[in-house]
Design a protein around this motif. Sequence first.
Motif, PDB file in Angstrom:
ATOM      1  N   GLN A 169      44.870  76.488 -85.397  1.00 33.87           N
ATOM      2  CA  GLN A 169      44.710  75.706 -84.170  1.00 33.87           C
ATOM      3  C   GLN A 169      45.370  76.414 -82.986  1.00 33.87           C
ATOM      4  O   GLN A 169      44.794  76.501 -81.896  1.00 33.87           O
ATOM      5  N   VAL A 170      46.587  76.921 -83.225  1.00 32.42           N
ATOM      6  CA  VAL A 170      47.309  77.629 -82.163  1.00 32.42           C
ATOM      7  C   VAL A 170      46.550  78.885 -81.752  1.00 32.42           C
ATOM      8  O   VAL A 170      46.398  79.181 -80.562  1.00 32.42           O
ATOM      9  N   LEU A 171      46.054  79.632 -82.735  1.00 35.07           N
ATOM     10  CA  LEU A 171      45.320  80.868 -82.442  1.00 35.07           C
ATOM     11  C   LEU A 171      44.074  80.585 -81.608  1.00 35.07           C
ATOM     12  O   LEU A 171      43.771  81.315 -80.654  1.00 35.07           O
ATOM     13  N   LYS A 172      43.353  79.536 -81.942  1.00 35.30           N
ATOM     14  CA  LYS A 172      42.136  79.199 -81.194  1.00 35.30           C
ATOM     15  C   LYS A 172      42.462  78.884 -79.736  1.00 35.30           C
ATOM     16  O   LYS A 172      41.768  79.337 -78.817  1.00 35.30           O
ATOM     17  N   LEU A 173      43.540  78.131 -79.512  1.00 39.55           N
ATOM     18  CA  LEU A 173      43.930  77.786 -78.147  1.00 39.55           C
ATOM     19  C   LEU A 173      44.454  79.011 -77.401  1.00 39.55           C
ATOM     20  O   LEU A 173      44.184  79.190 -76.207  1.00 39.55           O
ATOM     21  N   LEU A 174      45.199  79.857 -78.112  1.00 41.69           N
ATOM     22  CA  LEU A 174      45.670  81.111 -77.517  1.00 41.69           C
ATOM     23  C   LEU A 174      44.470  81.970 -77.111  1.00 41.69           C
ATOM     24  O   LEU A 174      44.435  82.551 -76.022  1.00 41.69           O
ATOM     25  N   PHE A 175      43.471  82.035 -77.988  1.00 41.76           N
ATOM     26  CA  PHE A 175      42.254  82.809 -77.722  1.00 41.76           C
ATOM     27  C   PHE A 175      41.528  82.276 -76.488  1.00 41.76           C
ATOM     28  O   PHE A 175      40.915  83.034 -75.733  1.00 41.76           O
ATOM     29  N   THR A 193      58.208  75.255 -81.083  1.00 38.18           N
ATOM     30  CA  THR A 193      57.399  75.289 -82.300  1.00 38.18           C
ATOM     31  C   THR A 193      56.175  76.172 -82.102  1.00 38.18           C
ATOM     32  O   THR A 193      55.785  76.922 -83.001  1.00 38.18           O
ATOM     33  N   VAL A 194      55.574  76.112 -80.922  1.00 40.04           N
ATOM     34  CA  VAL A 194      54.437  76.994 -80.616  1.00 40.04           C
ATOM     35  C   VAL A 194      54.874  78.453 -80.702  1.00 40.04           C
ATOM     36  O   VAL A 194      54.186  79.294 -81.290  1.00 40.04           O
ATOM     37  N   LYS A 195      56.033  78.775 -80.121  1.00 36.94           N
ATOM     38  CA  LYS A 195      56.542  80.150 -80.174  1.00 36.94           C
ATOM     39  C   LYS A 195      56.725  80.603 -81.620  1.00 36.94           C
ATOM     40  O   LYS A 195      56.420  81.749 -81.966  1.00 36.94           O
ATOM     41  N   ASN A 196      57.222  79.701 -82.462  1.00 35.25           N
ATOM     42  CA  ASN A 196      57.397  80.038 -83.874  1.00 35.25           C
ATOM     43  C   ASN A 196      56.058  80.369 -84.526  1.00 35.25           C
ATOM     44  O   ASN A 196      55.926  81.352 -85.259  1.00 35.25           O
ATOM     45  N   HIS A 197      55.049  79.530 -84.257  1.00 33.97           N
ATOM     46  CA  HIS A 197      53.725  79.764 -84.835  1.00 33.97           C
ATOM     47  C   HIS A 197      53.123  81.073 -84.329  1.00 33.97           C
ATOM     48  O   HIS A 197      52.533  81.837 -85.100  1.00 33.97           O
ATOM     49  N   VAL A 198      53.263  81.336 -83.039  1.00 32.65           N
ATOM     50  CA  VAL A 198      52.706  82.568 -82.463  1.00 32.65           C
ATOM     51  C   VAL A 198      53.353  83.793 -83.105  1.00 32.65           C
ATOM     52  O   VAL A 198      52.676  84.779 -83.427  1.00 32.65           O
ATOM     53  N   SER A 199      54.662  83.728 -83.322  1.00 29.86           N
ATOM     54  CA  SER A 199      55.365  84.842 -83.957  1.00 29.86           C
ATOM     55  C   SER A 199      54.826  85.105 -85.358  1.00 29.86           C
ATOM     56  O   SER A 199      54.602  86.256 -85.755  1.00 29.86           O
ATOM     57  N   LEU A 200      54.592  84.041 -86.124  1.00 31.85           N
ATOM     58  CA  LEU A 200      54.037  84.201 -87.471  1.00 31.85           C
ATOM     59  C   LEU A 200      52.596  84.693 -87.427  1.00 31.85           C
ATOM     60  O   LEU A 200      52.170  85.486 -88.269  1.00 31.85           O
ATOM     61  N   ILE A 201      51.827  84.240 -86.439  1.00 32.46           N
ATOM     62  CA  ILE A 201      50.441  84.711 -86.283  1.00 32.46           C
ATOM     63  C   ILE A 201      50.429  86.217 -86.047  1.00 32.46           C
ATOM     64  O   ILE A 201      49.655  86.957 -86.660  1.00 32.46           O
ATOM     65  N   TYR A 202      51.296  86.698 -85.147  1.00 32.65           N
ATOM     66  CA  TYR A 202      51.386  88.140 -84.896  1.00 32.65           C
ATOM     67  C   TYR A 202      51.682  88.886 -86.194  1.00 32.65           C
ATOM     68  O   TYR A 202      51.078  89.923 -86.487  1.00 32.65           O
ATOM     69  N   SER A 203      52.644  88.360 -86.957  1.00 29.60           N
ATOM     70  CA  SER A 203      53.055  89.030 -88.190  1.00 29.60           C
ATOM     71  C   SER A 203      51.904  89.103 -89.190  1.00 29.60           C
ATOM     72  O   SER A 203      51.655  90.140 -89.805  1.00 29.60           O
ATOM     73  N   LYS A 204      51.177  88.003 -89.341  1.00 27.09           N
ATOM     74  CA  LYS A 204      50.092  87.957 -90.324  1.00 27.09           C
ATOM     75  C   LYS A 204      48.883  88.781 -89.890  1.00 27.09           C
ATOM     76  O   LYS A 204      48.175  89.347 -90.724  1.00 27.09           O
ATOM     77  N   MET A 205      48.646  88.851 -88.576  1.00 25.01           N
ATOM     78  CA  MET A 205      47.498  89.605 -88.067  1.00 25.01           C
ATOM     79  C   MET A 205      47.818  91.084 -87.868  1.00 25.01           C
ATOM     80  O   MET A 205      46.916  91.894 -87.675  1.00 25.01           O
ATOM     81  N   GLY A 206      49.110  91.422 -87.879  1.00 19.23           N
ATOM     82  CA  GLY A 206      49.497  92.802 -87.624  1.00 19.23           C
ATOM     83  C   GLY A 206      49.370  93.179 -86.161  1.00 19.23           C
ATOM     84  O   GLY A 206      49.175  94.349 -85.821  1.00 19.23           O
ATOM     85  N   THR A 207      49.502  92.185 -85.270  1.00 19.63           N
ATOM     86  CA  THR A 207      49.424  92.429 -83.831  1.00 19.63           C
ATOM     87  C   THR A 207      50.810  92.270 -83.218  1.00 19.63           C
ATOM     88  O   THR A 207      51.754  91.866 -83.896  1.00 19.63           O
ATOM     89  N   HIS A 208      50.927  92.570 -81.914  1.00 19.26           N
ATOM     90  CA  HIS A 208      52.251  92.542 -81.299  1.00 19.26           C
ATOM     91  C   HIS A 208      52.295  91.788 -79.974  1.00 19.26           C
ATOM     92  O   HIS A 208      53.372  91.577 -79.424  1.00 19.26           O
ATOM     93  N   ILE A 214      44.090  88.661 -79.268  1.00 17.35           N
ATOM     94  CA  ILE A 214      42.775  88.189 -78.822  1.00 17.35           C
ATOM     95  C   ILE A 214      41.686  89.188 -79.191  1.00 17.35           C
ATOM     96  O   ILE A 214      40.600  88.815 -79.660  1.00 17.35           O
ATOM     97  N   LEU A 215      41.968  90.476 -79.019  1.00 18.99           N
ATOM     98  CA  LEU A 215      40.992  91.505 -79.381  1.00 18.99           C
ATOM     99  C   LEU A 215      40.692  91.480 -80.877  1.00 18.99           C
ATOM    100  O   LEU A 215      39.541  91.616 -81.300  1.00 18.99           O
ATOM    101  N   GLU A 216      41.741  91.302 -81.683  1.00 23.32           N
ATOM    102  CA  GLU A 216      41.561  91.262 -83.137  1.00 23.32           C
ATOM    103  C   GLU A 216      40.784  90.018 -83.561  1.00 23.32           C
ATOM    104  O   GLU A 216      39.985  90.052 -84.507  1.00 23.32           O
ATOM    105  N   ALA A 217      41.009  88.905 -82.854  1.00 26.69           N
ATOM    106  CA  ALA A 217      40.392  87.633 -83.243  1.00 26.69           C
ATOM    107  C   ALA A 217      38.959  87.483 -82.738  1.00 26.69           C
ATOM    108  O   ALA A 217      38.206  86.652 -83.254  1.00 26.69           O
ATOM    109  N   GLU A 218      38.578  88.276 -81.757  1.00 24.87           N
ATOM    110  CA  GLU A 218      37.262  88.110 -81.131  1.00 24.87           C
ATOM    111  C   GLU A 218      36.136  88.218 -82.159  1.00 24.87           C
ATOM    112  O   GLU A 218      36.035  89.185 -82.908  1.00 24.87           O
TER     113      GLU A 218
END
Length: 221
Positions: A169-175, A193-208, A214-218
């Motif tokens: 959900q967070v990734l979709k809104l970030l996108f 809490t959003v910052k925590n989720h974004v940090s984990l999203i970066y880690s799982k996607m291998g982005t920084h 956004i480019l990876e998720a497109e």
Amino acid sequence: MDNIRILIVDDQILFAESLKTVLETRGDGIEVVSIASNGKEAVKMAEIHNPDLILMDIRMPEMDGVKATKIIRENHPQIKILMLTTFDDDEYIHDALNYGATGFLLKNTPPMELIASIHAARNGLVLISPSVAKHLTDGMSNNLKMKKNSNLLANHPEWYLKLSKREKQVLKLLFNGLDNREIADELYIAEQTVKNHVSLIYSKMGTHDRRSTILEAEGRI
């Protein structure tokens, strides 16, 4: 700038006292206001001392660090909480993040790295030790390999399958271009809490950062 006032919470008193000594002798601008030996004491000490930041153990008698984090963040959302963890605490980490923990560090983090992390957390950064993040994502990957069938794996990149429902959900809104505050308002959760989720999203996607995420998720979410 005023000293960073720290509350240490750990049921291993020798560890807590040693940590206090390290922080007060090597941590410029750090003051340890008290030590608590369990989550129940931590809640009480947070009320009394109103520290800037709490170093919180996870597994403790009477009340664990995750439940204490939930109570403290509800009553004192301005207090930052860094969880001190081991590789055996996977089951607690996501709950603590959802309750607003500022980050996770291994208990054997070198002193100067810990001190730097305290200063960074005070400034609003979300901190997850790289080894903790890797351990979590490796574990999720192994679970997914057992649970997901080949058709599902073919339809989504592996990183997408590692994301929790909330992280998706967070990734979709970030996108869609929303910032952390707007995402928090949309999902009715705290900005931390959003910052925590974004940090984990970066880690799982291998982005920084947001651009690379956004480019990876497109075209893939």
